[in-house]
Each structure stands twice: as C-alpha cells, then as structure tokens.
Design an enzyme around this catalytic site. Structure first.
Site, PDB file in Angstrom:
ATOM      1  N   GLN A 101       0.851  -1.189   0.000  1.00 57.99           N
ATOM      2  CA  GLN A 101       0.000   0.000   0.000  1.00 57.99           C
ATOM      3  C   GLN A 101       0.886   1.238   0.000  1.00 57.99           C
ATOM      4  O   GLN A 101       1.808   1.353   0.814  1.00 57.99           O
ATOM      5  CB  GLN A 101      -0.905   0.004   1.228  1.00 57.99           C
ATOM      6  CG  GLN A 101      -1.925   1.137   1.225  1.00 57.99           C
ATOM      7  CD  GLN A 101      -2.739   1.159   2.503  1.00 57.99           C
ATOM      8  OE1 GLN A 101      -2.267   1.631   3.526  1.00 57.99           O
ATOM      9  NE2 GLN A 101      -3.964   0.658   2.449  1.00 57.99           N
ATOM     10  N   TYR A 172      -6.166  10.524   4.830  1.00 54.30           N
ATOM     11  CA  TYR A 172      -4.892  10.862   4.214  1.00 54.30           C
ATOM     12  C   TYR A 172      -5.133  11.635   2.912  1.00 54.30           C
ATOM     13  O   TYR A 172      -6.276  11.910   2.546  1.00 54.30           O
ATOM     14  CB  TYR A 172      -4.055   9.601   3.999  1.00 54.30           C
ATOM     15  CG  TYR A 172      -3.590   8.970   5.292  1.00 54.30           C
ATOM     16  CD1 TYR A 172      -2.787   9.665   6.190  1.00 54.30           C
ATOM     17  CD2 TYR A 172      -3.960   7.662   5.634  1.00 54.30           C
ATOM     18  CE1 TYR A 172      -2.357   9.095   7.387  1.00 54.30           C
ATOM     19  CE2 TYR A 172      -3.542   7.074   6.830  1.00 54.30           C
ATOM     20  CZ  TYR A 172      -2.742   7.796   7.700  1.00 54.30           C
ATOM     21  OH  TYR A 172      -2.331   7.234   8.883  1.00 54.30           O
ATOM     22  N   ARG A 220      -7.628   1.406  -1.958  1.00 54.19           N
ATOM     23  CA  ARG A 220      -8.360   1.414  -0.687  1.00 54.19           C
ATOM     24  C   ARG A 220      -9.171   2.690  -0.609  1.00 54.19           C
ATOM     25  O   ARG A 220      -8.629   3.794  -0.689  1.00 54.19           O
ATOM     26  CB  ARG A 220      -7.429   1.300   0.520  1.00 54.19           C
ATOM     27  CG  ARG A 220      -8.244   1.085   1.822  1.00 54.19           C
ATOM     28  CD  ARG A 220      -7.428   0.600   2.983  1.00 54.19           C
ATOM     29  NE  ARG A 220      -8.119  -0.481   3.680  1.00 54.19           N
ATOM     30  CZ  ARG A 220      -7.816  -0.889   4.910  1.00 54.19           C
ATOM     31  NH1 ARG A 220      -6.836  -0.320   5.571  1.00 54.19           N
ATOM     32  NH2 ARG A 220      -8.486  -1.864   5.472  1.00 54.19           N
ATOM     33  N   GLY A 313      -7.742  -8.334  10.533  1.00 49.05           N
ATOM     34  CA  GLY A 313      -6.572  -7.604  10.979  1.00 49.05           C
ATOM     35  C   GLY A 313      -6.139  -7.854  12.401  1.00 49.05           C
ATOM     36  O   GLY A 313      -5.194  -8.594  12.663  1.00 49.05           O
ATOM     37  N   ARG A 314      -6.857  -7.264  13.349  1.00 53.82           N
ATOM     38  CA  ARG A 314      -6.360  -7.231  14.729  1.00 53.82           C
ATOM     39  C   ARG A 314      -6.156  -8.610  15.331  1.00 53.82           C
ATOM     40  O   ARG A 314      -5.209  -8.831  16.077  1.00 53.82           O
ATOM     41  CB  ARG A 314      -7.305  -6.396  15.601  1.00 53.82           C
ATOM     42  CG  ARG A 314      -7.188  -4.904  15.339  1.00 53.82           C
ATOM     43  CD  ARG A 314      -7.921  -4.075  16.370  1.00 53.82           C
ATOM     44  NE  ARG A 314      -7.828  -2.652  16.072  1.00 53.82           N
ATOM     45  CZ  ARG A 314      -8.714  -1.986  15.360  1.00 53.82           C
ATOM     46  NH1 ARG A 314      -9.775  -2.620  14.863  1.00 53.82           N
ATOM     47  NH2 ARG A 314      -8.571  -0.695  15.123  1.00 53.82           N
TER      48      ARG A 314
END
Length: 329
Positions: A101, A172, A220, A313-314
């Site tokens: 990414q 972002y 994304r 993910g986590r």
C-alpha cells in the site's frame, strides 16, 4: 468454510483463498524507512503456511513530505528496493501473495516527522490536527505528487510484489481530496465528486503506465467519513464506478476520516453496508474488513454477498496461528 477457501482471480493475481491480511502499521522500519529485520520476521510469522491468500503491506510513504509517522515504511526512493525484495521473497516462500500500500499523508503529516510544513487540497485544518493549517497544493505540486505515486508503484513492482494498493482512506491525502470536509477548491479538483476524484484518476493512470497492464492495482477507498459534511456512500458509489473504468482491479473498502473507524461499531464486519452498496455498482472484487474475529462470520459475509474477500486484521496481529485454525488446517 467453502467460500472462504475458494480461489479467486483479482486482476492478474490468482489468490488461493479469500482471506486477506489488511495493512496495519507496525512502526518497525528503520529510521530511514527501510525494511528492518523486525519487519521481515513479523511478516514471515504472519504469512507462514500460506493460509492467508493475500497480505497487504502497511502504508508506505511516497515522498518525505507525505510521511505519516516515525518508523513508517518508505517507498520514496530506489534505496529501499533491495530490502523490500527480501520482504516479498519471504512472503512468497510461505505461499501467500503480497501487495504494498502506497500513501501520502497530506495535511495530517507533521513537521516534526517530515521537516516540512504539511500540504493538502485546501488550506483547511484537518479534524485530527485542528491547529495546523496546511498549504494548499498548486497544480504543479499536484502533478509532482501524481508522479511520486507512479514512481513508488514502479518500485513496488521492482521489489517483486504482486500488486500495489493506492491509499485513499482514513483522512490521508487522496481521501482529503475526496472529502468535502477538506477539499474546498474552486478549480477542476474541487466541487462535485467527479472533480474531487480527478487526482485519483490521474494517479491510477500514471501508476498503470508506470507498472504496465500486467501488474494488479488495488485502491483502498474510505467510502464514508462518518462526519457531518463528509464523504457519503453516494459519493463513493460514483467514485467506485469511475475507478473500475480506470482499471482498478479491486476495491478495499474502509471508513472514517480520522482513522480507521465507524461510530458505535459493534458487529463483526461493520463496514458491510459500505461494501454491499459498492458491490451493487461494480463487478470487480470488493474487500471487507472491520472487527471480524470468527471464520464462521467471514464465511457468512461472503455467502450473503456482502464482499468478495475478507480482511482480518487485529486478531491476526494478536494471534499468528489464527489463519491456520480458521482455514481448517
């Protein structure tokens, strides 16, 4: 786990299953952003056995002024390629595919980290940095950033990865252009949603020219800001159609303008209303992440047509054996 195990083609990528390890910042790189031994060991441990079909490497900065945090990975110059090759080789050896990414932090970059004043689509403070007024980017500077994305993507390819993911989420730079919260421009980069994604389409075009048609490009997308006056799913549905037309091979859907978040998110796969809406607009694969901890839930989300791939993910971050158990090994 019939669907979770099912192979899928994404662009020119052949994935062995539908399980994705989404990008999660580790802050383990060297000070200059190069891949460290800790990063190689980390991804080696997570990808062992090839149970994860696709590993997406954490967001990496395309220019120094776009660096988001200390010890963030860099894709900003050719000196990083050698160590990145070692990272791609480790993941491939373990049997998973891997993409990187690439990102520019825009107005949430900090002068303490970058040594430069932050920039953004407009001179509007970001909600995460309310006391900092970024410099509004000129068209010439926008063109420079587009070129930096293209150069970064070429480095990703040269480092042996299977694809690249353009980051337009979590407040972002590219999501700052998409969001009416931060984009107040009156030129061709501001106003309606098609203008607000002009830079995205230019980045996609430049990236594809840099890496060639055979290299798979993901994006994304922060599909909802969950803030008053921010990006809505209606905006993102229009954007998703345009991104598919531009040649993006998959959309990795997320939400939240101040990081990866959804207010009052309690259920597993809490971004599914976004992925379901996006899937109704495009024919390319859509990735769903967000609090998924049980393989049975991942399977049901696929069965219900809410996504094509599932990001976990986590729990993988905290338990490196989760993927092996989930895939029934």
């Amino acid at each position: 786990m019939e669907l979770l195990h099912k192979p899928v083609n994404v662009g020119n990528l052949k994935l062995s299953n539908r399980l994705v390890m989404p990008p999660m910042a580790t802050a383990k790189s060297e000070e200059d952003g190069k891949v460290s031994r800790d990063i190689i060991d980390y991804y080696d441990e997570k990808s062992k056995g090839g149970h994860i079909g696709l590993v997406i490497i954490e967001h990496s900065y395309i220019t120094r002024e776009g660096k988001a945090s200390a010890n963030q990975l860099s894709i900003a110059d050719d000196s990083v390629i050698e160590n990145l090759k070692k990272l791609s080789e480790v993941i491939h050896k373990n049997g998973s595919k891997a993409i990187m990414q690439i990102n520019h932090a825009g107005s949430v970059a900090s002068a303490e980290v970058t040594g430069k004043s932050p920039v953004g689509p407009s001179a509007v403070p970001h909600p995460r940095s309310p006391k900092v007024v970024p410099k509004e980017l000129t068209k010439e500077e926008i063109n420079g950033i587009i070129s930096s994305f293209a150069n970064a993507a070429k480095r990703v390819k040269d480092a042996g990865f299977d694809g690249v993911e353009i980051h337009s989420a979590h407040g972002y730079l590219l999501s700052q252009f998409l969001s009416p919260i931060s984009n107040k421009r009156s030129d061709e980069y501001g106003g309606n949603v098609l203008n607000r994604i002009k830079i995205h389409l230019q980045v996609i075009d430049a990236v594809k020219k840099a890496v060639g048609e055979d290299f798979t490009v993901f994006l994304r997308l922060g599909a909802a800001d969950y803030m008053e006056g921010g990006t809505t799913i209606e905006d993102s549905s229009i954007a998703a159609r345009e991104f598919q037309k531009a040649g993006v091979a998959a959309l990795d859907i997320s939400g939240g303008f101040c990081g990866y978040s959804k207010p009052d998110a309690k259920e597993q796969g809490y971004f599914w209303p976004l992925t379901k809406a996006i899937k109704e607009q495009v024919s390319i694969p859509v990735i769903l992440t967000g609090g998924i901890t049980e393989p049975e839930v991942a399977e049901q989300l696929l069965t219900d047509g809410k996504a094509d791939l599932i990001g976990v993910g986590r729990i993988i971050l905290n338990d490196s054996d989760w993927a092996a158990r989930a895939m029934g090994i």
